[in-house]
Write an enzyme that holds these catalytic residues in place. Structure first.
Site, mmCIF file in Angstrom:
data_model
loop_
_atom_site.group_PDB
_atom_site.id
_atom_site.type_symbol
_atom_site.label_atom_id
_atom_site.label_comp_id
_atom_site.label_asym_id
_atom_site.label_seq_id
_atom_site.Cartn_x
_atom_site.Cartn_y
_atom_site.Cartn_z
ATOM 1 N N SER A 262 -11.883 -20.415 -4.251
ATOM 2 C CA SER A 262 -12.854 -20.719 -5.303
ATOM 3 C C SER A 262 -12.334 -20.230 -6.644
ATOM 4 O O SER A 262 -11.376 -19.467 -6.720
ATOM 5 C CB SER A 262 -14.197 -20.039 -4.999
ATOM 6 O OG SER A 262 -14.083 -18.650 -5.235
ATOM 7 N N LYS A 263 -13.000 -20.672 -7.697
ATOM 8 C CA LYS A 263 -12.629 -20.252 -9.038
ATOM 9 C C LYS A 263 -12.763 -18.733 -9.167
ATOM 10 O O LYS A 263 -11.989 -18.084 -9.852
ATOM 11 C CB LYS A 263 -13.513 -20.979 -10.054
ATOM 12 C CG LYS A 263 -13.282 -20.491 -11.461
ATOM 13 C CD LYS A 263 -13.621 -21.501 -12.492
ATOM 14 C CE LYS A 263 -13.903 -20.882 -13.838
ATOM 15 N NZ LYS A 263 -13.320 -19.586 -14.097
ATOM 16 N N ARG A 264 -13.752 -18.182 -8.479
ATOM 17 C CA ARG A 264 -13.965 -16.735 -8.531
ATOM 18 C C ARG A 264 -12.763 -15.958 -7.995
ATOM 19 O O ARG A 264 -12.444 -14.887 -8.483
ATOM 20 C CB ARG A 264 -15.246 -16.341 -7.790
ATOM 21 C CG ARG A 264 -16.371 -15.981 -8.756
ATOM 22 C CD ARG A 264 -17.679 -15.732 -8.043
ATOM 23 N NE ARG A 264 -18.161 -16.959 -7.421
ATOM 24 C CZ ARG A 264 -18.620 -17.040 -6.183
ATOM 25 N NH1 ARG A 264 -18.636 -15.971 -5.406
ATOM 26 N NH2 ARG A 264 -19.049 -18.198 -5.704
ATOM 27 N N ASP A 267 -10.378 -15.723 -10.802
ATOM 28 C CA ASP A 267 -10.808 -14.735 -11.805
ATOM 29 C C ASP A 267 -10.576 -13.312 -11.285
ATOM 30 O O ASP A 267 -10.116 -12.437 -12.003
ATOM 31 C CB ASP A 267 -12.302 -14.921 -12.127
ATOM 32 C CG ASP A 267 -12.570 -16.269 -12.798
ATOM 33 O OD1 ASP A 267 -11.595 -16.864 -13.316
ATOM 34 O OD2 ASP A 267 -13.725 -16.727 -12.785
#
Ligand code: GLU
Length: 505
Positions: A262-264, A267
């Site tokens: 995921s994008k998380r 990050d």
């Protein structure tokens, strides 16, 4: 059927930045098309207007341009199967929805969201299907006149696909083999909504794949549950003979632990999940991209190609042409592929090492500019050549390793380990002597400097290299000293030596 020309498509919905998993899907389609002498289509699936994000389509096109994935047809590429934006194909879909209605393979349903909710509360695990459709308000339970009247009154409706229960539906998947699902578990999917006069994803997708003569559907694993429905739709339209073969690609998984990337994760661990930097027009949030983070597009492509496929040996570095030759869709893994972003950085390093130094100059120039440095192309190329084999993954990593090429040291930290170890009275005396020798030296080429200094050092039992590094660099880093002095030239070398001898007194 086998003599049909291979035609594949990448069909994103313009709902935001293109996820790196989507890039891998497009890449596999590209490799497959190229190796079969086929065609790759770029279709925009924008029938869900509520999820439309301005700028997303342009972003996706720019991403593939940067990555070197070329489409033969589609939005912005032209072709004679257009229009390639689904929102521009309303009339086409309408015709096919009507065909299913006329043949009794689909029906009109008037149930409001409230009525559907009520049914869900009344019946556990409610599903709109053969077991429940007779209890609902649709063209199967209402008379023809009632239906016509409701439509004339402007009542909103949907068109649902009438799925016959108790049938094993086979999906022929090039990666997963024969995937069988019983039709009883499928619901009567909505194919069309009168509210926006648009088809849903499923109908538009099938109609377009057929009309665009798609032979192979290569897409993410998340679409596998829709595939049996797609097979049934193909048959309902009478297109079973030209049904494409499917390939559902393995998921990209978190670099650590379980679950979908995921994008998380990006990050959290500090890597991009988008090809280009993305500015979300709604939230204003800026997400990092591979391009802006200093990756070479070839490295990103090579890295992605191996997430879910390998050539069957341990070859990792491959050009696009090699990948096209070696790629085998049937050898893709069924299991998810861990997104090893550290490996991605390794690929970038390998591609930097392989690249011609001249081609790396623009990226390096940008870094120098950010640090207020002006340098000629020749200087930059030379520094890249001397320094890129050091421990770097990105061109920007070069700066702290090579700042001294462009700025003379102005301070000498006597507590610095390297300076402490290599600077003393003897070193100062040697440097003063070397300064005199170099003042008389005309030729500042690597070979000439080496000749002069090695001879002096040998006959006098001197070891001038580390003290010389102290005065020219001011730290224990940098390339071979002769290469550095040749790069700096006579004037700058002597100037640095005089300044350092003064400051280090
Ligand atoms: N529009 C779908 C997507 O966004 C396409 C799925 C497919 O390839 O059938 O991924």
């Amino acid at each position: 059927m086998s003599e049909r020309k291979v035609r594949v498509r990448f069909a994103p919905s313009p709902t935001g930045a293109l996820h790196i998993g989507g890039v891998r899907t497009a890449l596999y389609n590209y490799l497959f098309a190229r190796q079969h002498g086929g065609e790759l289509i770029f279709r925009i699936e924008d029938t869900d207007s509520t999820r439309f994000v301005p700028g997303a389509e342009e972003y996706i096109i720019e991403s593939f341009k940067w990555l070197g994935i070329h489409f033969d047809e589609g939005v912005s590429f032209g072709g004679n199967h257009g229009p390639y934006r689904q929102s521009e194909r309303r009339d086409i879909y309408k015709k096919y929805v009507n065909q299913l209605l006329e043949e009794g393979k689909a029906y009109i349903a008037f149930d409001t969201p409230e009525e559907l909710d009520a049914k869900r509360n009344e019946i556990a695990n409610f599903q709109y299907d053969a077991s429940t459709r007779s209890m609902m308000r649709n063209s199967l339970t209402l008379s023809k006149e009632e239906v016509e009247q409701m439509i004339a009154d402007g009542k909103q409706y949907v068109v649902r696909f009438k799925i016959e229960p108790n049938e094993d539906v086979h999906v022929n998947d090039m990666i997963r083999g024969d995937v069988v699902i019983n039709s009883t578990i499928l619901d009567d999917k909505v194919l069309y909504k009168s509210a926006d006069e648009l088809p849903t994803y499923h109908l538009a997708n099938i109609v377009d794949d057929h009309l665009m003569e798609v032979t192979h559907v290569i897409r993410g694993e998340e679409w596998l549950p829709s595939a049996p429905l797609h097979v049934l739709l193909y048959r309902a339209f009478g297109w079973a003979d030209s049904m494409p073969a499917f390939a559902h690609l393995p998921l990209l998984l978190k670099p650590d632990g379980k679950g979908k990337l995921s994008k998380r994760d990006g990050d959290r661990l500090g890597f991009p999940v988008f090809p280009l930097e993305w500015h979300d027009p709604k939230t204003g949030e800026v997400s990092s991209g591979y391009r802006e983070s200093g990756y070479l597009p070839e490295a990103v492509i090579n890295f992605l190609a191996l997430l879910g496929w390998n050539p069957g040996n341990d070859q990792e570095i491959m050009t696009m042409d090699e990948m096209i030759r070696l790629f085998d869709i049937t050898k893709c893994s069924k299991a998810g592929a861990k997104f090893d972003y550290v490996k991605g950085m390794w690929f970038n390093r390998e591609y930097i090492l392989m690249k011609d130094n001249k081609e790396l100059v623009p990226a390096f120039a940008k870094i120098l500019q950010e640090n207020g440095i002006q340098a000629t192309e020749e200087q930059m190329e030379a520094v890249i050549g001397m320094m890129k084999m050091k421990k770097i993954n990105f061109i920007k990593d070069l700066w702290p390793l090579c700042d001294f090429f462009f700025t003379a040291p102005t301070q000498f930290d006597k507590t610095d380990k390297f300076i402490k170890k290599n600077w003393n009275e003897q070193a100062a005396a040697d440097m003063a002597e070397l300064l005199q020798i170099l003042e008389a030296q005309e030729d500042f080429s690597v070979e000439a400097l080496k000749q002069t200094i090695d001879t002096w050092a040998e006959t006098n039992g001197k070891k001038p290299w580390n003290p010389w590094r102290v005065v020219l660099v001011g730290a224990g880093k940098g390339p071979d000293m002769y290469e550095l002095a040749a790069f700096l030239g006579k004037e700058e070398t002597l100037k640095r030596m005089r300044t350092a001898l003064e400051l280090l007194k």
